[in-house]
Design a protein around this motif. Structure first.
Motif, PDB file in Angstrom:
ATOM      1  N   ASP A   6      48.324  25.463  20.523  1.00  0.00           N
ATOM      2  CA  ASP A   6      49.025  24.203  20.270  1.00  0.00           C
ATOM      3  C   ASP A   6      50.214  24.017  21.219  1.00  0.00           C
ATOM      4  O   ASP A   6      50.509  22.898  21.638  1.00  0.00           O
ATOM      5  N   ILE A   7      50.890  25.103  21.556  1.00  0.00           N
ATOM      6  CA  ILE A   7      51.978  25.008  22.535  1.00  0.00           C
ATOM      7  C   ILE A   7      51.404  24.569  23.880  1.00  0.00           C
ATOM      8  O   ILE A   7      51.945  23.683  24.529  1.00  0.00           O
ATOM      9  N   GLY A   8      50.300  25.188  24.287  1.00  0.00           N
ATOM     10  CA  GLY A   8      49.642  24.789  25.536  1.00  0.00           C
ATOM     11  C   GLY A   8      49.219  23.336  25.514  1.00  0.00           C
ATOM     12  O   GLY A   8      49.415  22.609  26.491  1.00  0.00           O
ATOM     13  N   ARG A   9      48.642  22.888  24.385  1.00  0.00           N
ATOM     14  CA  ARG A   9      48.253  21.481  24.263  1.00  0.00           C
ATOM     15  C   ARG A   9      49.456  20.564  24.354  1.00  0.00           C
ATOM     16  O   ARG A   9      49.399  19.500  24.974  1.00  0.00           O
ATOM     17  N   SER A  10      50.561  20.956  23.722  1.00  0.00           N
ATOM     18  CA  SER A  10      51.768  20.130  23.769  1.00  0.00           C
ATOM     19  C   SER A  10      52.285  20.008  25.198  1.00  0.00           C
ATOM     20  O   SER A  10      52.728  18.928  25.613  1.00  0.00           O
ATOM     21  N   LEU A  11      52.237  21.103  25.942  1.00  0.00           N
ATOM     22  CA  LEU A  11      52.752  21.084  27.306  1.00  0.00           C
ATOM     23  C   LEU A  11      51.827  20.329  28.260  1.00  0.00           C
ATOM     24  O   LEU A  11      52.293  19.770  29.256  1.00  0.00           O
ATOM     25  N   THR A  12      50.533  20.299  27.975  1.00  0.00           N
ATOM     26  CA  THR A  12      49.598  19.637  28.885  1.00  0.00           C
ATOM     27  C   THR A  12      49.257  18.210  28.458  1.00  0.00           C
ATOM     28  O   THR A  12      49.093  17.343  29.305  1.00  0.00           O
ATOM     29  N   GLN A  13      49.153  17.979  27.151  1.00  0.00           N
ATOM     30  CA  GLN A  13      48.745  16.661  26.660  1.00  0.00           C
ATOM     31  C   GLN A  13      49.875  15.890  25.997  1.00  0.00           C
ATOM     32  O   GLN A  13      49.696  14.734  25.628  1.00  0.00           O
ATOM     33  N   GLY A  14      50.994  16.520  25.804  1.00  0.00           N
ATOM     34  CA  GLY A  14      52.099  15.887  25.093  1.00  0.00           C
ATOM     35  C   GLY A  14      52.111  16.337  23.643  1.00  0.00           C
ATOM     36  O   GLY A  14      51.103  16.793  23.110  1.00  0.00           O
ATOM     37  N   PRO A  15      53.246  16.185  22.973  1.00  0.00           N
ATOM     38  CA  PRO A  15      53.393  16.713  21.616  1.00  0.00           C
ATOM     39  C   PRO A  15      52.798  15.829  20.517  1.00  0.00           C
ATOM     40  O   PRO A  15      52.586  16.289  19.408  1.00  0.00           O
ATOM     41  N   ARG A  16      52.539  14.569  20.804  1.00  0.00           N
ATOM     42  CA  ARG A  16      52.134  13.653  19.732  1.00  0.00           C
ATOM     43  C   ARG A  16      50.855  14.069  19.012  1.00  0.00           C
ATOM     44  O   ARG A  16      50.825  14.073  17.770  1.00  0.00           O
TER      45      ARG A  16
END
Length: 166
Positions: A6-16
């Motif tokens: 989820d941290i990786g997703r937040s950094l690559t796709q944004g936190p929303r």
């Protein structure tokens, strides 16, 4: 998904999308606090290179410096974050936001954890280069990304279904 993913997703796709998914699980204060404590724990570890550098250059005791950092990052800063979340919720209510207290806390705590890899990078640079321009630039980038994540996450929390009251 796991927290690291989820941290990786937040950094690559944004936190929303990640905060939306977290909010869909319903209010769980233990999960929110775990995010906060993991973020503070990572930033505590990120301080070690800088503290070691300070101990070697100034002849100080690393153990004492690390103990003070531990007290700060795992006791004092979590209380500060809860206070900031409370103030943010109060301000958002004044601005007629639909964010809930839990959504406001989760947005802040997740943003802190999701940007902690930049805090780790800042700590490593501070250990190797001291207060160099590169360390300052990466530190400023970390703060800017944290602020952007917090803003976006809070907006998502305000738009989430209001079944997550607490």
């Amino acid at each position: 998904m796991g927290v690291a993913a989820d941290i990786g997703r937040s950094l690559t796709q944004g936190p929303r999308p990640v905060i939306r998914e977290q909010l869909s699980h319903g209010p769980n204060e233990a999960r929110a606090m775990a995010f906060l404590m993991m973020g503070c724990g990572l930033i505590f570890v990120a301080q070690w290179p800088r503290l070691m550098r300070t101990a070697q250059i100034e002849g100080d005791d690393f153990t004492r410096l690390a103990a003070y950092a531990l007290l700060g990052w795992l006791i004092i800063w979590p209380l500060v974050f809860y206070g900031i979340a409370g103030l943010t919720y109060g301000l958002s209510r004044l601005l007629r936001s639909r964010a809930t207290p839990f959504g406001t806390r989760l947005a802040l705590f997740w943003s802190w954890l999701a940007t902690s890899p930049l805090g780790l990078l800042t700590g490593i640079l501070a250990g190797f280069t001291g207060g160099s321009a590169l360390t300052n630039v990466i530190g400023a980038l970390w703060i800017a990304v944290f602020a952007a994540f917090w803003w976006l996450s809070h907006r998502e929390a305000a738009q989430a279904p209001q079944a997550h009251g607490v």
